[in-house]
Motif scaffolding. Sequence first.
Motif, PDB file in Angstrom:
ATOM      1  N   PHE A  14       0.874  -1.232  -0.259  1.00 38.80           N
ATOM      2  CA  PHE A  14      -0.085   0.021  -0.106  1.00 38.80           C
ATOM      3  C   PHE A  14       0.925   1.221  -0.037  1.00 38.80           C
ATOM      4  O   PHE A  14       0.450   2.443  -0.494  1.00 38.80           O
ATOM      5  CB  PHE A  14      -1.065  -0.126   1.278  1.00 38.80           C
ATOM      6  N   VAL A  15       2.142   1.399   0.520  1.00 32.06           N
ATOM      7  CA  VAL A  15       3.158   2.061   0.158  1.00 32.06           C
ATOM      8  C   VAL A  15       3.278   2.395  -1.170  1.00 32.06           C
ATOM      9  O   VAL A  15       3.347   3.467  -1.788  1.00 32.06           O
ATOM     10  CB  VAL A  15       4.278   2.037   1.121  1.00 32.06           C
ATOM     11  N   TRP A  16       3.602   1.214  -1.894  1.00 26.49           N
ATOM     12  CA  TRP A  16       3.634   1.465  -3.156  1.00 26.49           C
ATOM     13  C   TRP A  16       2.409   1.883  -4.144  1.00 26.49           C
ATOM     14  O   TRP A  16       2.417   2.815  -4.732  1.00 26.49           O
ATOM     15  CB  TRP A  16       4.041  -0.086  -3.919  1.00 26.49           C
ATOM     16  N   LEU A  17       1.076   1.320  -3.740  1.00 29.24           N
ATOM     17  CA  LEU A  17       0.085   1.704  -4.448  1.00 29.24           C
ATOM     18  C   LEU A  17      -0.217   3.229  -4.294  1.00 29.24           C
ATOM     19  O   LEU A  17      -0.694   3.970  -5.316  1.00 29.24           O
ATOM     20  CB  LEU A  17      -1.127   0.913  -3.688  1.00 29.24           C
ATOM     21  N   THR A  18       0.252   3.788  -2.982  1.00 25.93           N
ATOM     22  CA  THR A  18       0.046   5.332  -3.024  1.00 25.93           C
ATOM     23  C   THR A  18       0.767   6.099  -3.706  1.00 25.93           C
ATOM     24  O   THR A  18       0.584   6.903  -4.379  1.00 25.93           O
ATOM     25  CB  THR A  18       0.364   5.537  -1.222  1.00 25.93           C
ATOM     26  N   TRP A  19       2.256   5.475  -3.687  1.00 19.98           N
ATOM     27  CA  TRP A  19       3.156   6.285  -4.445  1.00 19.98           C
ATOM     28  C   TRP A  19       2.743   6.128  -5.908  1.00 19.98           C
ATOM     29  O   TRP A  19       2.738   7.275  -6.746  1.00 19.98           O
ATOM     30  CB  TRP A  19       4.618   5.483  -4.449  1.00 19.98           C
ATOM     31  N   PRO A  79      -4.086   3.138   4.571  1.00 23.89           N
ATOM     32  CA  PRO A  79      -3.713   4.323   3.834  1.00 23.89           C
ATOM     33  C   PRO A  79      -4.652   5.211   3.884  1.00 23.89           C
ATOM     34  O   PRO A  79      -5.947   5.267   3.558  1.00 23.89           O
ATOM     35  CB  PRO A  79      -3.853   3.820   2.481  1.00 23.89           C
ATOM     36  N   SER A  80      -4.352   6.552   4.245  1.00 23.07           N
ATOM     37  CA  SER A  80      -5.186   7.702   4.494  1.00 23.07           C
ATOM     38  C   SER A  80      -4.927   8.893   3.822  1.00 23.07           C
ATOM     39  O   SER A  80      -3.908   9.280   4.069  1.00 23.07           O
ATOM     40  CB  SER A  80      -5.274   8.169   6.086  1.00 23.07           C
ATOM     41  N   TYR A  81      -5.700   9.149   2.877  1.00 21.57           N
ATOM     42  CA  TYR A  81      -5.407  10.369   1.736  1.00 21.57           C
ATOM     43  C   TYR A  81      -5.976  11.781   2.230  1.00 21.57           C
ATOM     44  O   TYR A  81      -7.171  11.835   2.325  1.00 21.57           O
ATOM     45  CB  TYR A  81      -5.970   9.779   0.447  1.00 21.57           C
ATOM     46  N   GLY A  82      -5.368  12.824   2.054  1.00 18.58           N
ATOM     47  CA  GLY A  82      -5.924  14.171   2.341  1.00 18.58           C
ATOM     48  C   GLY A  82      -6.205  14.692   0.917  1.00 18.58           C
ATOM     49  O   GLY A  82      -5.390  14.934   0.225  1.00 18.58           O
ATOM     50  N   VAL A  83      -7.605  14.785   0.543  1.00 19.72           N
ATOM     51  CA  VAL A  83      -7.967  15.181  -0.783  1.00 19.72           C
ATOM     52  C   VAL A  83      -7.435  16.472  -1.109  1.00 19.72           C
ATOM     53  O   VAL A  83      -6.748  16.965  -2.075  1.00 19.72           O
ATOM     54  CB  VAL A  83      -9.403  15.102  -0.726  1.00 19.72           C
TER      55      VAL A  83
END
Lengths: 563, 563
Positions: free
Chosen positions: A262-267, A424-428
């Motif tokens: 999930f680090v990779w997916l985010t990248w 995985p927490s994303y700030g839009v």
Amino acid sequence: MLSLAKRRGFLWPAYDIYGGVAGLYDYGPLGAEMKNNLENYWRQIYLRQEKFLEISCPMLAPKEVFEASGHLKEFTDLVVQCSKCKTSFRADHLAEGLHEHPSTLKRKELWNLLIEHEVCCPDCKGEIEEPVSFNLMFKTAIGAGAAGREGYIRPETAQGMFVNFSTIYRLGREKLPVGAIQIGKSMRNEISPRQGVLRLREFNMMEAELFVHPERKSWPKFAKVADEKIVLLPSGCDSAAEMTLGEAVEKKVIMNEVLAYFVWLTWKLLIDVGLDRSRLRMRQHERTEMAHYATDCWDAEALLGYGWVELVGVADRGCFDVSAHLSHSGAYLTAFDKFDEPKEIELDKVKPNHAKLGPLFKGKSAAVAEALSMLSPDQLPKDGSDLELTISGERISVQAACYQVVRVKEKVSGVKVVPHVIEPSYGVDRILYAILDHAYHKEGDYVRLHLPGKVAPVKIAVLPLVGKDGLDTAAMEIYEELTAIGISCHYDDSGSIGRRYARMDEIGTPFCVTVDYDTLKDDTVTIRDRDSSEQVRIGKERVKSVATRISQDLSFEEVKTGT
Amino acid sequence: MLSLAKRRGFLWPAYDIYGGVAGLYDYGPLGAEMKNNLENYWRQIYLRQEKFLEISCPMLAPKEVFEASGHLKEFTDLVVQCSKCKTSFRADHLAEGLHEHPSTLKRKELWNLLIEHEVCCPDCKGEIEEPVSFNLMFKTAIGAGAAGREGYIRPETAQGMFVNFSTIYRLGREKLPVGAIQIGKSMRNEISPRQGVLRLREFNMMEAELFVHPERKSWPKFAKVADEKIVLLPSGCDSAAEMTLGEAVEKKVIMNEVLAYFVWLTWKLLIDVGLDRSRLRMRQHERTEMAHYATDCWDAEALLGYGWVELVGVADRGCFDVSAHLSHSGAYLTAFDKFDEPKEIELDKVKPNHAKLGPLFKGKSAAVAEALSMLSPDQLPKDGSDLELTISGERISVQAACYQVVRVKEKVSGVKVVPHVIEPSYGVDRILYAILDHAYHKEGDYVRLHLPGKVAPVKIAVLPLVGKDGLDTAAMEIYEELTAIGISCHYDDSGSIGRRYARMDEIGTPFCVTVDYDTLKDDTVTIRDRDSSEQVRIGKERVKSVATRISQDLSFEEVKTGT
């Protein structure tokens, strides 16, 4: 960039007619389109590709939720007030430059530091008061009068997924791993929000919670990405370096495969939506800065005008969240790990004492007995105090005499486990801002936003060379045809064609279709590329298929070659 | 229906592990998909077809916004508390059956009615106290300590669009009409929410605000729909009747063309998303039940288990909203109505008194003078009190001596007008519930949800006849192919094929693809229709195009004939 954003309608400070409120922004038409594009792309990845389940929970929650999660106690900032002008400041902001990581200091340490350096009010030079702890959740009351209940606006969407674990597990066919996602707003009552859109009091999040077996953190799809290189800045290191994911896991730089995936997916996702790879890194949290729940955390950070800014956090939260709600609510927030074959094992079990329960609970005694027998011994109070159970929404206290722990031999088909959570927490808002920042290119006075097609708010513009002689009608026809199939498209017939191209380049519109006098003769139009200003002539009938593919990042090369 | 909704994951009461909170619901995976489908379809209509501009504003707003809008004063319910058990009730709920429209009664009237009928606490039979006014907005504090500011969570998304009128007008190229939309959450602190998902404390709205010239409420597109028939229940009438829109406007049943057009658009949209025309009507508000701002209002109502329930309100709000913010903020919330040719007219103007302004405002006097000269005389205080202006976010008081009203002859190119607002306001949660209610059909124990393809949460299921012999792999391949292009698709290989069809019928999946032994031989699959249970054999290569078109309501007839 912010002035462009305001002028063209990406975003602007909210409530400016009433003097504005720090930390609140409006998205304008272009910003709202971009936000929808980003959220839908993210949803496509997590919902469709990774098979997470989307849920949508209220932002308003009763106190109990945040008592369990720890937010009521831990989600605080230290605030100092000026004794003269009464303005409040974050204590760690006042200590900037006086310590390497002022936000990691405890209350007393910070106060001593401020005293030592004779820090006073930045506004009026008045004396400051001792820091006090200030909870960052917005508090309100649910319901009227004495029967009203203490409530808070969520500071993250995550809790809605944790409290629903057993439902998510059931809907996911009672298997681990199972993941949930949520896209929505959260609020944090920042004391003195700065840095425009980067620190908001109300913000948009995209969060994923993957529930995994505590001892099984391998990940089948990891093998496919093990050779991919990303830029990592591990805790304790001075500089970031490229590393393959395989190497990172092997050397225990990243704790396990699922976290690494999930680090990779985010990248990958951040680069897909337009961030510049050379201004992006994954930074591991230092022990001291980790949130109260995390066991390991990697932030995706982008280099912006403000320095390196966190956009996404990818954390292994261990069993913290589900355990917390399990013990506070008494609900069965566990997964069942089935053995291949039933095994005979010795185990401690909670045995209800029916002789005591009957007289005490009467009609409810069967339900209480059942609830007791579902507990594991480590859920019992250690100090002999009453056990609190929630049965059909009712809180019930059960004395220690009502049950005992017995060791039994049992043939069991599996065991109950409390899942661990990978989040995985994303700030839009921050991601949107970072995309604009990285896409912005100025040559002299000429601005181009190099947005990928998938996030560009306007996919294509239709421009008649002049707004007469039937060129306008022909262009309007194309425009209406594209709009009818849901494509975000602009029509513009005012001003010189050069000025109109410039207006589209400035908001990142990938292509412009120009209708000229030849169009009326041979049904061809020109397509102009934003990045190169190059043009190519194509048949009018191809416009629709070109326009449809822009959100899949169709390149100008493909337009030219017709592939 | 609600038990199906909970079991299959459409929606369920939130926070049940903590005993629940009335008026708060979670959307599960199927509910969230449906909600996204509905919002996106609505967006397609308003954003693309009707060319409104989408914006997205914070839910949190400072007090000033709701002072201006009237919500702080008017947005209240009368609440009575039991003197014994302290439970709160809505006063009009306690008066149900004692009056035809208890919610239209004033405080004293309602209290007299309750006394007269000796109404007591429904829970404990205790004596009730006199009704008090209770504001339905959730209140909170923005910022910390003494510097904190009173804030409220919005009870509707509309205000965000009103306070932004001048920006919307500018981005819409300074022309009327111009429309804005917003999709998002709002909250109302209901005293005792009942009726499950129909009265929520936190809910989702889709609102459109069309700003029009006060004297121009004709609508070019109206001609296209003038012959369409809809079911109207005008105020004062006993029963609803079919009427064409043309007739409704001609007979002044609906006040003007633009309002009538959006009444029709709403009617059409509700039927498109699955509501049953025979259980739908447009009801005009009685004078007494109208909100404090509306001048005419039509509700789209659906007949549900609970009776007729409001789903959408379409209101002509006159100039109320923009005027209110204009006079409270001092901002220039006006449109400019340009004449075809400049005219010489006599008019009253505000003339700044520079001799007074200079000494009083020094460096700011030019800005104050400019602000004064932009005002129209009717914006001045009538009672000689100080005029309050907001200049660059600062509140400034200006004495009456600083300006005078003079009558001048001027050649003007146009006049400033305060726009009127036409507002179609959609309740997302209620519409979703109504769609499920109307779609639900039970024959014996067999349930089918007749959802249109565009809102169905799962578009298509891929089922291997048996989960072995390579049928599973072949089916999984199709499933992955559809998922990769973003289609909501289920794969299921457990249980008998009949049971799997039933599971899909129950959640409204329009079609099932079955992979059987023939598939391995000749690359064909069967497609099964939810509504008729009929099946047809098609080539595997057609599945993708079929699946893609389900969200455009592809019919089984079209699947069979290959059109």
